[in-house]
Design a protein around this motif. Structure first.
Motif: not given
Length: 323
Positions: A227, A231, A234-235
């Motif tokens: 995860q 994340d 995605d950032q």
């Protein structure tokens, strides 16, 4: 680092408060909670210095007992929180009882209490951690188990949680994990109840001689790392999208595809945390100032033009940046 420290210390301070504390002159810090932030910052900086520039998840580096005492000294220095000598292991008197855990998270237990037992278990833990079978396991398995078993031994009077998570981070850093090694702590904080409960669950599984008793804790750490990496991915994509958007916006301004006024309106909107309908946007003081010498019709025409150019779009009647 400010966000990390704020999250790692359990959210006692907001990110802004944490930043303000970390910019205070150390001698002016009085409260123990604030001092812990400074100590954690020093510990994280030390761990970062041990970073492996190469990504080597199955080529572990030898771990030293001296690293454990040094990390505890860094997180505990200068704190006035009762008897907790920095870098020194517990040696309970006969009348002293140390408990770990609570009923809310599956119960509590007594870790080893005398110095001789603690030193023996830590030495065995180090030898196991550096054994050929374990040192070349994938770092997620090695780091999470190192963390788990250290917390079971619970060798210090206080600061075991911080020290254990720093140990895990150090092992990740020694394998080249970099950003994800610290970002996973935010996953632990978001799932703090499960984090604590799993220590007790796995301990009871081992006590009852169940097969593979620590599997759930390893799974938890692996899910957290997955995860965390997603994340971070995605950032990164969001940052790339923002930079591309900014580049397109600058080009449109340079080529006069949009006016200076439209460019400034977009820049103002970038600073908003909320979305607005066109009418509500026009009431914003900064936007209102941009159009002080223009009619409302000019404003709405500019907005339509920015939508046509692909810099804005409407959703449920509200304007959003097309990043």
């Amino acid at each position: 680092m400010t966000l990390l420290i704020s999250g790692f210390e359990g959210g006692e301070f907001s990110e802004e408060e944490t930043g303000n504390i970390l910019h205070t002159v150390p001698k002016d810090i009085q409260k123990s909670a604030e001092k812990r932030l400074f100590n954690l910052k020093d510990a994280l900086l030390w761990v970062n210095k041990q970073r492996n520039p190469q990504f080597e998840p199955t080529q572990g580096k030898p771990f030293l007992l001296a690293d454990v005492t040094h990390l505890h000294a860094l997180v505990s220095q200068g704190l006035d929180e009762g008897h907790n000598p920095v870098g020194q292991f517990r040696d309970n008197e006969k009348w002293q009882k140390t408990y770990v855990g609570n009923a809310e998270h599956g119960g509590r237990y007594q870790p080893p209490k005398c110095l001789e037992d603690i030193e023996y278990l830590l030495q065995a833990w180090i030898e196991w951690l550096n054994s050929p079978t374990i040192i070349n396991q994938h770092v997620i398995i090695r780091a999470s188990l190192a963390h788990y078993y250290f917390e079971l031994i619970h060798p210090f009077w206080d600061g075991n949680g911080r020290t254990g998570r720093l140990i895990e981070m150090l092992i990740y850093e020694q394998s080249g994990y970099r950003l994800s090694s610290s970002a996973i702590w935010q996953y632990y904080q978001k799932n703090i109840h499960e984090y604590f409960a799993l220590f007790n669950h796995c301990r009871k599984q081992a006590k009852n001689k169940k097969d593979l008793p620590n599997t759930l804790f390893i799974d938890f750490a692996m899910d957290g790392m997955l995860q965390t990496i997603n994340d971070l991915h995605d950032q990164s994509n969001q940052l790339i999208g923002f930079l591309l958007y900014q580049g397109s916006l600058n080009n449109a301004r340079f080529n006069k595809a949009i006016s200076e006024r439209q460019f400034n309106a977009i820049m103002v909107m970038m600073g908003f945390s909320d979305t607005y309908t066109p009418a509500a946007l026009l009431r914003n003081p900064q936007i209102k100032a941009l159009y002080s010498n223009r009619t409302e019709r000019t404003f709405y025409r500019d907005i339509e033009s920015l939508i046509d150019a692909g810099f804005l779009f409407e959703q449920d009647g509200k304007l959003l940046l097309a990043i």
